[in-house]
Design a protein around this motif. Structure first.
Motif, PDB file in Angstrom:
ATOM      1  N   ASP A   1       0.860  -1.183   0.000  1.00 16.75           N
ATOM      2  CA  ASP A   1       0.000   0.000   0.000  1.00 16.75           C
ATOM      3  C   ASP A   1       0.901   1.239   0.000  1.00 16.75           C
ATOM      4  OD1 ASP A   1      -2.275   1.552   0.061  1.00 16.75           O
ATOM      5  OD2 ASP A   1      -2.919   0.928   2.060  1.00 16.75           O
TER       6      ASP A   1
ATOM      7  N   HIS B   1       8.694   3.247  -4.754  1.00 20.33           N
ATOM      8  CA  HIS B   1       8.997   3.093  -6.171  1.00 20.33           C
ATOM      9  C   HIS B   1      10.195   3.968  -6.536  1.00 20.33           C
ATOM     10  CE1 HIS B   1       4.844   1.655  -6.081  1.00 20.33           C
ATOM     11  NE2 HIS B   1       5.181   0.949  -7.138  1.00 20.33           N
TER      12      HIS B   1
ATOM     13  N   ARG C   1       3.514   2.058 -15.985  1.00 19.69           N
ATOM     14  CA  ARG C   1       4.680   1.214 -15.721  1.00 19.69           C
ATOM     15  C   ARG C   1       5.534   1.904 -14.678  1.00 19.69           C
ATOM     16  NH1 ARG C   1       9.759   0.714 -16.125  1.00 19.69           N
ATOM     17  NH2 ARG C   1      10.792  -1.266 -16.463  1.00 19.69           N
ATOM     18  N   ARG C   2       5.734   1.225 -13.561  1.00 13.69           N
ATOM     19  CA  ARG C   2       6.588   1.754 -12.504  1.00 13.69           C
ATOM     20  C   ARG C   2       7.534   0.638 -12.063  1.00 13.69           C
ATOM     21  NH1 ARG C   2       2.610   3.831  -7.967  1.00 13.69           N
ATOM     22  NH2 ARG C   2       1.843   1.726  -8.217  1.00 13.69           N
TER      23      ARG C   2
ATOM     24  N   HIS D   1       7.842  -3.996   1.020  1.00 15.39           N
ATOM     25  CA  HIS D   1       7.627  -2.896   0.076  1.00 15.39           C
ATOM     26  C   HIS D   1       8.133  -1.599   0.694  1.00 15.39           C
ATOM     27  CE1 HIS D   1       5.577  -0.360  -2.864  1.00 15.39           C
ATOM     28  NE2 HIS D   1       5.085   0.346  -1.855  1.00 15.39           N
TER      29      HIS D   1
ATOM     30  N   ASP E   1       6.159  -3.001 -11.906  1.00 12.99           N
ATOM     31  CA  ASP E   1       4.818  -2.778 -11.354  1.00 12.99           C
ATOM     32  C   ASP E   1       3.973  -2.106 -12.424  1.00 12.99           C
ATOM     33  OD1 ASP E   1       2.537  -1.954 -10.018  1.00 12.99           O
ATOM     34  OD2 ASP E   1       3.592  -0.827  -8.475  1.00 12.99           O
ATOM     35  N   ASN E   2       3.016  -2.833 -12.963  1.00 12.85           N
ATOM     36  CA  ASN E   2       2.145  -2.309 -14.009  1.00 12.85           C
ATOM     37  C   ASN E   2       0.750  -1.970 -13.485  1.00 12.85           C
ATOM     38  OD1 ASN E   2       4.002  -2.457 -16.257  1.00 12.85           O
ATOM     39  ND2 ASN E   2       3.855  -4.664 -16.021  1.00 12.85           N
ATOM     40  N   SER E   3       0.632  -1.785 -12.187  1.00  9.25           N
ATOM     41  CA  SER E   3      -0.659  -1.448 -11.601  1.00  9.25           C
ATOM     42  C   SER E   3      -0.992   0.019 -11.859  1.00  9.25           C
ATOM     43  CB  SER E   3      -0.651  -1.732 -10.095  1.00  9.25           C
ATOM     44  OG  SER E   3       0.260  -0.872  -9.439  1.00  9.25           O
ATOM     45  N   MET E   4      -2.214   0.389 -11.628  1.00 10.12           N
ATOM     46  CA  MET E   4      -2.683   1.772 -11.740  1.00 10.12           C
ATOM     47  C   MET E   4      -2.504   2.346 -13.144  1.00 10.12           C
ATOM     48  SD  MET E   4      -1.469   3.159  -8.011  1.00 10.12           S
ATOM     49  CE  MET E   4      -2.230   4.754  -8.239  1.00 10.12           C
ATOM     50  N   GLY E   5      -2.483   1.476 -14.154  1.00 10.36           N
ATOM     51  CA  GLY E   5      -2.431   1.925 -15.533  1.00 10.36           C
ATOM     52  C   GLY E   5      -1.119   2.555 -15.967  1.00 10.36           C
TER      53      GLY E   5
ATOM     54  N   GLU F   1       8.818  -0.993  -8.624  1.00  6.20           N
ATOM     55  CA  GLU F   1       8.677  -1.099  -7.170  1.00  6.20           C
ATOM     56  C   GLU F   1      10.039  -1.370  -6.548  1.00  6.20           C
ATOM     57  OE1 GLU F   1       6.423  -3.817  -3.773  1.00  6.20           O
ATOM     58  OE2 GLU F   1       6.168  -4.320  -5.895  1.00  6.20           O
TER      59      GLU F   1
END
Length: 138
Positions: free
Chosen positions: A31, A109, A94-95, A106, A88-92, A97
């Motif tokens: 989170d 990023h 490319r990041r 975690h 990390d391809n979440s939230m639309g 993590e």
């Protein structure tokens, strides 16, 4: 507290006992704390930033900079073997993590190419709740 891998909790239930609910959400469930709320966002104290979950040394105040993004920002980790990276391809988007290499918690990023005047052109955007600060005297 610098826990070796053999001393670390082995299950998420064991981590849940060791961490506060807020720490667990960020460190173990990836989170993100709300921007501009973390205790280290604007801290200028000199020292070493450690993983809140296992105590591993991760960043130093010498690499911390003011990014005004709402989270503590560093331009590099203490050493590359202290962190690991996950696409990390979440939230639309490319990041990348950033996780603690010792306990796999975690941290936040890492972003690059944003134009900050740092030696690496990187911004490790790290949740305050993922860290503890061990102050040092100059």
């Amino acid at each position: 507290m610098d826990l070796s891998k053999t001393d670390l909790p082995q299950t998420e239930d064991e981590w849940r006992v060791r961490l506060t609910p807020a720490e667990f959400r960020v460190l173990r469930q990836a989170d993100t704390e709300a921007p501009f709320t973390g205790e280290y966002t604007d801290t200028k104290t000199k020292g070493v930033y450690r993983c809140r979950a296992c105590g591993a040394e991760l960043f130093t105040s010498d690499t911390k900079f003011d990014s005004h993004c709402g989270w503590p920002s560093f331009f590099q980790p203490l050493a590359e073997d202290r962190v690991r990276y996950i696409e990390d391809n979440s939230m639309g988007m490319r990041r990348v993590e950033v996780r603690c290499a010792n306990c796999d918690s975690h941290l936040g990023h890492v972003f690059e190419g944003e134009g900050y005047g740092t030696p690496t052109d990187q911004r490790y955007c790290i949740n305050s709740i993922s860290l503890t600060l061990e102050p040092r005297e100059d």
